[in-house]
Every structure is written in C-alpha cells, then in structure tokens.
Design a protein around this motif. Sequence first.
Motif, PDB file in Angstrom:
ATOM      1  N   MET A  66       0.847  -1.205   0.000  1.00  0.00           N
ATOM      2  CA  MET A  66       0.000   0.000   0.000  1.00  0.00           C
ATOM      3  C   MET A  66       0.883   1.256   0.000  1.00  0.00           C
ATOM      4  O   MET A  66       1.946   1.270   0.609  1.00  0.00           O
ATOM      5  CB  MET A  66      -0.892  -0.007   1.248  1.00  0.00           C
ATOM      6  N   ILE A  71      -3.507  10.622  -5.415  1.00  0.00           N
ATOM      7  CA  ILE A  71      -3.770   9.226  -5.029  1.00  0.00           C
ATOM      8  C   ILE A  71      -5.270   8.970  -4.971  1.00  0.00           C
ATOM      9  O   ILE A  71      -5.762   7.934  -5.439  1.00  0.00           O
ATOM     10  CB  ILE A  71      -3.103   8.913  -3.672  1.00  0.00           C
ATOM     11  N   LEU A  80      -6.501   4.824  -5.349  1.00  0.00           N
ATOM     12  CA  LEU A  80      -5.589   3.855  -4.733  1.00  0.00           C
ATOM     13  C   LEU A  80      -5.687   3.904  -3.208  1.00  0.00           C
ATOM     14  O   LEU A  80      -5.836   4.995  -2.639  1.00  0.00           O
ATOM     15  CB  LEU A  80      -4.142   4.175  -5.143  1.00  0.00           C
ATOM     16  N   ASP A 100       6.223   3.656  -2.134  1.00  0.00           N
ATOM     17  CA  ASP A 100       5.382   2.763  -2.938  1.00  0.00           C
ATOM     18  C   ASP A 100       6.036   1.391  -2.921  1.00  0.00           C
ATOM     19  O   ASP A 100       6.935   1.115  -3.723  1.00  0.00           O
ATOM     20  CB  ASP A 100       5.258   3.299  -4.378  1.00  0.00           C
ATOM     21  N   TYR A 115       0.169   4.773 -12.494  1.00  0.00           N
ATOM     22  CA  TYR A 115      -1.198   4.301 -12.224  1.00  0.00           C
ATOM     23  C   TYR A 115      -2.279   5.031 -13.026  1.00  0.00           C
ATOM     24  O   TYR A 115      -3.441   4.658 -12.939  1.00  0.00           O
ATOM     25  CB  TYR A 115      -1.515   4.461 -10.730  1.00  0.00           C
TER      26      TYR A 115
END
Length: 206
Positions: free
Chosen positions: A1, A20, A25, A58, A77
């Motif tokens: 995470m 984010i 995420l 990350d 992402y």
Amino acid sequence: MLKVWGRITSINVLKVVWTIRELGLPFERVDVGGAFGGLDTPGYGALNPNRRIPTLDDDGFILWESNAIVRYLAARYGAGSLWPEDPRERGLSDRWMEWQNVEFSPAMVPAFMQLIRTPPEKRNQAAIEQSVARAAQVAMVLEQSLAGQDHVGGSRFTMGDVVAGCAVDRWLGLPIEHPHVPNIRAWHERISARPSAQGLLKQPLQ
Ligand SMILES: N[C@@H](CCC(=O)N[C@@H](CS)C(=O)NCC(=O)O)C(=O)O
C-alpha cells in the motif's frame, strides 16, 4: 500500500493525496512536519535527506519532491487519465506543474506565509503587497489560457489540474483583493466538485 509522510496542511502533501485519491488507490498518511515534528529524526532523514514533506513509499520505492511524486503516480497508475499518453497533450498538462513551481507559488507564497502563518503584529505589509500584485500578474497567464477550455491541458482533467489547482485553491482562499478571473473561478469550481477533491480543496487556510 502507498504511504505518504506529511501533514495535510502542506500544499505539497495535498497535491500528492489528491492525486492518489483521484487514482482510487488505497494509501496511508503519516502526520509529520509542522507542529507534528518528526523531520529531524535519523529515520526520516534516511527517507528524505532534505527533511521536507512529502515523502512517498510505494512498496519500498521511496520518492521525494511533490511534483516528481505526482508525475510518478500519474505515469504508473494513471496512464491515459492523469497522465496523457500523447506527448504533446502531456506537455500541455505538465507545463502547469512547472508554472506552479517556478512562477505562481514563488509569487504567492510570501503573501500566504504573511497572512496565514504570521501573527498580525509581525506582518510585513510591503512584502504582502508585492506578493499579492505579482501573484495577480502571474495568475492572468492561467486566466487567459483557460479561455475556451475546461482544464489546464485541454478538455480533460490531468495531473496539471491537480498541481496548479492546489496552488490556485490557496490563492483564492487568501483574504486579499483578487483580480477579475472568471475562467479561473469556473475551473476552480469544476475541479473542486470532483469526488476526489472533497475535504481537500476549499478548506479554511491554516
Ligand atoms: N520542493 C519540495 C518542497 C517541500 C517543502 O518545502 N515542504 C514543506 C511543507 S509545504 C516542508 O517540508 N516544511 C517543513 C515542515 O512542514 O515542517 C516539494 O515540492 O516536495
């Protein structure tokens, strides 16, 4: 995470958290910096030798510098959404991240620090006036660029909207006289209405 170090009252943490959330995420945020302290520990220095916030972890990959973090997250992402795949479209978005960093924030931050972070009796009126005037001048570049388009890079919401949006949100929240910027105000309403921005933009400045 994903893990983000930094107090949410920092604009540089704010842009990372908004990114984010926009990407949908899961993440954890650790309050450090400002009144929370924690930046002068050996452990934090090993993560971020500048001893600034934010820092991103990350899955063991550590990154600092907020705009670099936003670009990394968008590229990893958000290809095709926050990160336009066409290099020209990406460039038109990315330039507003540079604009925030080297033009708009340096113009605006002195007024922010004086009006929000300095007690009234210690404020420097000349510094405030100079900063307010310069920020208004720089903001007009964005005002003109937003004529006839919904977002900073064109028609779509991209990483440039996050980064420029965080700075402009603060500027609009300052207790100063702002120039007439209808395009900026319409764009600010548009980006503030995004589900990912709830509780992040249009907050009392502190
Ligand atoms: N260029 C850096 C600037 C980082 C920075 O100056 N962060 C400030 C907060 S906005 C900070 O760490 N201040 C010390 C503190 O909060 O204690 C970035 O964009 O990440």
